[in-house]
Design an enzyme around this catalytic site. Structure first.
Site, PDB file in Angstrom:
ATOM      1  N   LYS A 194       1.825 -12.228  -4.159  1.00  0.00           N
ATOM      2  CA  LYS A 194       2.951 -11.157  -4.445  1.00  0.00           C
ATOM      3  C   LYS A 194       3.545 -11.495  -5.219  1.00  0.00           C
ATOM      4  O   LYS A 194       4.052 -10.325  -5.895  1.00  0.00           O
ATOM      5  CB  LYS A 194       3.092 -10.092  -3.059  1.00  0.00           C
ATOM      6  CG  LYS A 194       1.868  -9.963  -2.231  1.00  0.00           C
ATOM      7  CD  LYS A 194       2.246  -8.530  -1.085  1.00  0.00           C
ATOM      8  CE  LYS A 194       0.900  -8.862   0.190  1.00  0.00           C
ATOM      9  NZ  LYS A 194      -0.258  -8.477  -0.345  1.00  0.00           N
ATOM     10  N   GLN A 249       6.159  -6.616   0.609  1.00  0.00           N
ATOM     11  CA  GLN A 249       6.328  -6.189  -0.788  1.00  0.00           C
ATOM     12  C   GLN A 249       7.967  -6.354  -1.900  1.00  0.00           C
ATOM     13  O   GLN A 249       8.244  -4.954  -1.708  1.00  0.00           O
ATOM     14  CB  GLN A 249       5.836  -5.107  -0.586  1.00  0.00           C
ATOM     15  CG  GLN A 249       4.470  -4.839   0.118  1.00  0.00           C
ATOM     16  CD  GLN A 249       3.353  -5.105  -0.316  1.00  0.00           C
ATOM     17  OE1 GLN A 249       3.439  -5.186  -2.229  1.00  0.00           O
ATOM     18  NE2 GLN A 249       2.275  -5.721  -0.269  1.00  0.00           N
ATOM     19  N   CYS A 308      -4.987  -1.740   4.712  1.00  0.00           N
ATOM     20  CA  CYS A 308      -4.106  -2.191   6.560  1.00  0.00           C
ATOM     21  C   CYS A 308      -3.022  -1.847   7.191  1.00  0.00           C
ATOM     22  O   CYS A 308      -1.949  -2.157   7.058  1.00  0.00           O
ATOM     23  CB  CYS A 308      -4.207  -3.773   5.600  1.00  0.00           C
ATOM     24  SG  CYS A 308      -5.177  -4.560   5.278  1.00  0.00           S
ATOM     25  N   HIS A 368       2.346  -2.316   7.746  1.00  0.00           N
ATOM     26  CA  HIS A 368       0.937  -3.774   8.048  1.00  0.00           C
ATOM     27  C   HIS A 368      -0.377  -3.754   8.987  1.00  0.00           C
ATOM     28  O   HIS A 368       0.876  -4.329  10.328  1.00  0.00           O
ATOM     29  CB  HIS A 368       1.131  -4.497   6.825  1.00  0.00           C
ATOM     30  CG  HIS A 368      -0.117  -4.985   6.275  1.00  0.00           C
ATOM     31  ND1 HIS A 368      -0.613  -6.192   6.956  1.00  0.00           N
ATOM     32  CD2 HIS A 368      -0.442  -4.877   4.893  1.00  0.00           C
ATOM     33  CE1 HIS A 368      -1.922  -6.358   5.917  1.00  0.00           C
ATOM     34  NE2 HIS A 368      -1.990  -5.767   4.774  1.00  0.00           N
ATOM     35  N   ASP A 395       9.738  -8.354   6.979  1.00  0.00           N
ATOM     36  CA  ASP A 395       8.494  -8.618   6.190  1.00  0.00           C
ATOM     37  C   ASP A 395       9.110  -8.500   4.680  1.00  0.00           C
ATOM     38  O   ASP A 395       8.848  -6.954   5.123  1.00  0.00           O
ATOM     39  CB  ASP A 395       7.114  -7.699   6.815  1.00  0.00           C
ATOM     40  CG  ASP A 395       5.949  -7.754   5.957  1.00  0.00           C
ATOM     41  OD1 ASP A 395       6.055  -8.141   4.586  1.00  0.00           O
ATOM     42  OD2 ASP A 395       5.228  -6.918   6.420  1.00  0.00           O
TER      43      ASP A 395
END
Lengths: 402, 159
Positions: free
Chosen positions: A222, A199, A360, A119, A196
């Site tokens: 999220k 998600q 993104c 991202h 990261d």
């Protein structure tokens, strides 16, 4: 899992005279009543500043804030609450590590290693810090299925790499990276890894100790919590050695014009008044996810993603983008000769909310030679009926364009 | 639970009546040779990119073409723009473009003699006002056209 659907007021509404079908949770997931109520309860009863006042409201606000830190520490299996730093989101967490951990260590002979799958928030902070220090940014390749080529990434690791920063799950394609394997290889070379987790956190059980991740970052919005909340998990010994990223109130022990002594972890990184009400909501969201059980959520979403990917194949002109062997949460696709924004608008007309465009992740789109995709993403409240509405909606898109 | 009755225009009607006709086979698609003014427009949110080429003689737009990638709405809007602005004077064309862009962001009633009201296709395209997320798609070509007459724009000439 359908029993949990009623917990989400935003899901139960009509859009353009159709029942809302919300398939954009990878951008922002909806909040259950327990989260919304906790934010309201905090605002009505406890609203004050943390770590400052001696009065009852300030004490209560501090208790709520620190309880969420404890809940998050338990949720991801951190060693203790000093390893949980509150930020405004994944983006700020990555910027913090780039500037506080990496910048002092970088020079023209050093590198940051990321992948082609990232991202923009896991690309641009590294471009900036590399430019500031004349160091280089190396990009590990991906294959046609949309997976990081783990062996290639591992072969790029050497002592000049200051940090590897990779997504646990790709936001554009849903590919799950082999983070454990990458971390093991990195540690053999003495290189720390930032994962990261924006998600992954709402979809699978994350155990930072088992992964042995050095930094793990994610966002509240999220995982069914309010926007403007995020987490930086960092190993305590690394965080201890890092200088403050922002400065101001709450991150100090003593301020004199001759010099300032910084506060201990985790407060050293939390300058300024934080988003306390959002963090109250984040605590409630963690409680909600733990009550359902991440294992149950993972298995429900896996079945649903399998169903979605196979049903989508029935749509004329569809091309599924991202076919990783291990994939969760999202399915990206294109329709022949139809721009993703037109797909998005005609679906919205039928009450179906998806994300369209480059997500993104422009380098990922460039890799596949496309300007964007349509992306349907799942959360625990979705069901097969939602997928059926998406497929029916896409038939309608084709009909409009026929 | 919100169940508000929608009074929005039917977007599928807009597509069927107008957009697809232009987008599937746009007018004046392509480039012009180097004596034309060239203007580039980008929508960074979606990555759409348009180039508009304008060739003028005695302050009148003689040829106008465009090329690029974009959604059906932005391609259709650019296609209509070239059809409408061809053979008009530069000042009239700028006036129409300004008027259309401001119409997209306003709630005012158009006067009976307004150019947009009297242009069937433009008045249909105005239905996009009900879909705020797509107004930029319509705007892109019109703004790109106007920026062609800014001082900063590069004009390539063989003469």
């Amino acid at each position: 899992m359908d029993a949990y659907r009623k917990d989400f007021p935003a899901i139960n509404q009509s859009i353009n005279d159709n029942k809302l079908v919300y398939l954009d949770s990878a951008a922002s997931s909806q909040m259950p009543t327990s989260v919304i109520d906790e934010v309201a309860r905090y605002q009505m009863n406890d609203h004050a500043n943390v770590h400052r006042g001696i009065h009852t409201l300030s004490h209560r606000a501090t208790m709520v804030y620190e309880k969420t830190r404890q809940d998050l520490s338990d949720f991801i299996n951190a060693k203790n609450t000093n390893e949980i730093i509150f930020t405004s989101g994944t983006t700020e967490s990555i910027n913090l590590v780039a500037q506080s951990y990496c910048r002092p260590k970088l020079n023209k002979n050093k590198k940051i290693l990321i992948s082609h799958l990232e991202h923009h928030s896991n690309i641009v902070p590294w471009q900036i810090v590399c430019e500031q220090t004349q160091s280089s940014l190396e990009i590990a390749p991906i294959n046609n299925k949309g997976e990081i080529i783990t062996e290639d990434l591992i072969s790029m690791i050497d002592e000049s790499v200051v940090l590897i920063s990779i997504s646990h799950v790709s936001n554009a394609l849903g590919s799950v990276s082999e983070v454990k394997k990458i971390i093991q290889a990195a540690h053999k070379n003495g290189v720390p890894v930032l994962v990261d987790g924006a998600q992954s956190i709402p979809h699978i059980k994350v155990d930072v100790e088992e992964l042995n991740a050095d930094f793990y970052v994610f966002s509240g919005h999220k995982m069914h919590a309010p926007t403007g909340t995020g987490i930086l998990y960092g190993k305590e010994d690394l965080l201890e050695k890092m200088p403050p990223y922002k400065s101001g109130g709450d991150m100090i022990l003593e301020v004199k014009f001759t010099g300032t002594t910084y506060n201990d972890l985790p407060y050293k990184f939390e300058a300024g008044t934080p988003n306390i009400s959002g963090i109250a909501g984040l605590g409630a969201a963690v409680g909600y996810l733990r009550k359902i059980g991440m294992i149950n959520i993972e298995s429900h979403e896996k079945n649903l993603l399998d169903y979605m990917s196979s049903e989508l194949k029935n749509v004329d002109g569809i091309n599924l983008i991202g076919n990783a062997d291990n994939k969760i949460g999202v399915q990206s696709f294109t329709l022949e000769n139809i721009h993703s924004h037109d797909i998005g608008t005609i679906l919205d007309h039928q009450g179906v909310a998806i994300r369209t465009g480059h997500h993104c992740a422009m380098p990922v789109m460039e890799f596949f030679g496309i300007s964007g995709t349509a992306r349907a993403s799942l959360a625990l409240y979705n069901n097969k009926e939602d997928i059926d509405c998406l497929v029916a909606g896409l038939h309608k898109v084709n009909e409009v364009f026929s | 639970m919100a169940n508000l009755k929608s009074d929005k225009a039917d977007i599928t009607k807009l597509y069927k009546e107008l957009v697809i006709k232009h987008a599937s086979n746009p007018y004046n698609f392509g480039s012009l040779k180097s004596d034309a003014v060239r203007s580039t427009g980008i929508n960074p949110l979606c990555g759409d990119k348009l180039e508009i080429y304008i060739s003028t003689h005695n302050d009148t737009i003689k040829k106008i073409r465009f090329e690029g990638v974009g959604c059906a709405i932005s391609i259709a809007s650019a296609s209509m723009l070239t059809e409408i602005l061809k053979d008009t004077s530069i000042s009239e064309a700028k006036k129409i473009a300004w008027s259309f862009i401001s119409e997209l962001s306003s709630n005012r009633e158009l006067s009976e003699n307004d150019f947009i009201k009297n242009n069937k296709e433009l008045s249909i395209l105005c239905a996009v006002k009900d879909f705020p997320t797509r107004i930029k798609c319509v705007n892109l070509s019109w703004q790109t056209f106007l920026s062609a007459f800014d001082d900063d724009i590069k004009i390539t000439s063989t003469e």
